[in-house]
Scaffold this motif. Structure first.
Motif, PDB file in Angstrom:
ATOM      1  N   MET A   1       0.805  -1.216   0.000  1.00  0.00           N
ATOM      2  CA  MET A   1       0.000   0.000   0.000  1.00  0.00           C
ATOM      3  C   MET A   1       0.850   1.283   0.000  1.00  0.00           C
ATOM      4  O   MET A   1       0.683   2.146  -0.840  1.00  0.00           O
ATOM      5  N   GLN A 289      -7.388  -2.885   0.415  1.00  0.00           N
ATOM      6  CA  GLN A 289      -5.946  -2.944   0.640  1.00  0.00           C
ATOM      7  C   GLN A 289      -5.501  -1.900   1.655  1.00  0.00           C
ATOM      8  O   GLN A 289      -4.638  -2.175   2.513  1.00  0.00           O
ATOM      9  N   HIS A 293      -3.844  -2.731   5.256  1.00  0.00           N
ATOM     10  CA  HIS A 293      -2.562  -2.132   5.623  1.00  0.00           C
ATOM     11  C   HIS A 293      -2.658  -1.446   6.977  1.00  0.00           C
ATOM     12  O   HIS A 293      -1.730  -1.544   7.807  1.00  0.00           O
ATOM     13  N   GLU A 296      -2.350  -3.972   9.654  1.00  0.00           N
ATOM     14  CA  GLU A 296      -0.970  -4.430   9.809  1.00  0.00           C
ATOM     15  C   GLU A 296      -0.148  -3.418  10.594  1.00  0.00           C
ATOM     16  O   GLU A 296       0.682  -3.799  11.441  1.00  0.00           O
ATOM     17  N   GLU A 380       5.035   2.488   6.723  1.00  0.00           N
ATOM     18  CA  GLU A 380       5.318   1.083   6.477  1.00  0.00           C
ATOM     19  C   GLU A 380       5.542   0.363   7.802  1.00  0.00           C
ATOM     20  O   GLU A 380       5.990   0.968   8.785  1.00  0.00           O
TER      21      GLU A 380
END
Length: 405
Positions: A1, A289, A293, A296, A380
């Motif tokens: 992503m 998505q 993300h 996560e 990230e």
């Protein structure tokens, strides 16, 4: 992503002393994508005129762009354009409602302990405020909430998502309980939730809702207030002056219709125009998505905190009904502010320290200042892992020193 969008954020190219930055203070404000920056610049480069003030071409063009942005914002939350008031920030929006309802000084108001100062202080001034307790993880005590509703409050003020614990409260259920228990006005602070999920104000059945565009990729200087049209029309303006009146003579004045009667003086024109670009950008990324993300990122934040003995997670030890945010209480004697400075200057990690403008909650759950790490769509998992590695290194030499004195 993130690989698909990081290049859209020029600030992420920034380095400090040769160290690439990692921006993890998104609950305070988010970075701006290039499309938002370009929309703001385009207004200044090609126009720059005031709005709703003149009949010349530039003023009319600026006015059209400004009102088009209002429509984009309103559509994003399933509201009518005249139900969205454009102000400086969510704090001003909440103050407008607290002031505008013109409550009796003894009016009973129910809130929640995890309320932001912007939702706490105006209502404390407006009436008699009682706060619903939370459990040790920051989740609402539903039984206590129902008990307070038996007092038949005039106003119920809710926080959709805590900026300390990251908890997303079941506000649809809470509002339904309010409707069943009493005839209260419901005011929702959605500043932390709307950046992460769409909200339909009709489905939610909320009376007023405040949010800040700078927390959802938009420029600073724009806060939004949604209000049901009939309730907005009955509110008393917080400020008076140019732009909010249709007529003024020596005997009095006539206010403009909603929402304009609440918008005094020259607004943040370029910023409001930039908000439409921010909404369009967010809507373009409203995909499964993106939400996967976000889960996560949340898991990485929670798991990283739980794995460290010198760190205590303030909030639920799981990823259920929360955003990608972790408030960390460090061992006694380790100053959160100094850790935040070192993380920035030595490692490039931008995080927040302090009481998060929610001091009663932080005091209750943490007993002192916390370190807050908040991720967003351009972050990230590797950044969160790197943050914890940097924190480990700092604590390895700071903790022993703190225990000697």
């Amino acid at each position: 992503m993130p690989d698909t969008c990081r290049d859209d954020f020029p600030a992420l190219r920034r380095e400090i002393d040769g160290q690439a930055i990692s921006y993890l203070d998104n609950a305070a404000t988010t970075l701006k994508p290039r499309s938002v920056i370009q929309a703001v610049s385009a207004y200044y480069e090609s126009n720059g005129a005031n709005i709703h003030r003149g009949k010349h071409r530039l003023s009319e063009e600026a006015s059209d762009a400004y009102e088009s942005s209002r429509m984009v914002i309103a559509r994003h939350i399933s509201a009518a354009a005249n139900e969205v008031v454009l102000l400086r920030n969510a704090s001003e929006a909440l103050n407008l409602v607290a002031h505008g309802l013109d409550l009796d000084p003894d009016a009973y108001i129910v809130g929640c302990l995890d309320v932001h100062h912007s939702q706490l202080l105006p209502w404390r001034r407006a009436g008699r405020l009682d706060l619903t307790r939370v459990d040790s993880h920051g989740r609402l005590d539903r039984d206590h909430f129902r008990t307070l509703l038996r007092g038949r409050p005039k106003v119920v003020v809710l926080t959709h998502c805590s900026n300390v614990t990251g908890v997303i409260h079941p506000v649809e259920e809470l509002i339904a309980e309010v409707r069943a228990a009493c005839d209260a006005t419901v005011v929702l602070d959605a500043a932390q939730s709307l950046p992460h999920q769409r909200i339909n104000v009709r489905d939610l059945d909320v009376d007023f809702m405040a949010f800040s565009m700078h927390k959802m990729l938009g420029p600073t200087g724009v806060g939004c207030l949604f209000g049901r049209s009939e309730l907005l029309a009955a509110l008393r303006p917080l400020t008076v002056g140019g732009g909010m009146v249709d007529w003024v003579d020596l005997d009095g004045s006539v206010d403009r219709r909603i929402p304009f009667k609440f918008e005094t003086g020259t607004p943040a024109i370029a910023s409001v125009i930039g908000c439409a670009a921010a909404i369009r950008y967010l809507e373009g990324l409203d995909t499964p998505q993106r939400h996967q993300h976000a889960q996560e990122l949340s898991a990485a934040l929670v798991d990283g905190a739980l794995a460290r003995p010198g760190v205590r997670l303030i909030g639920p030890p799981d990823e259920t009904d929360r955003i990608a945010l972790a408030a960390l209480r460090l061992d006694d004697g380790v100053p959160a502010g100094e850790v935040a400075r070192l993380l920035s200057d030595s490692y490039g990690y931008m995080v927040r320290s302090g009481h998060m403008c929610a001091q009663p909650l932080v005091t209750e759950l943490a007993g002192g200042e916390v370190l807050r790490v908040s991720a967003y769509l351009y972050n990230e998992v590797s950044e969160i892992e790197g943050f914890y590695q940097a924190l480990d290194e700092l604590l390895s030499w700071m903790a022993p020193a703190s225990s000697c004195g």
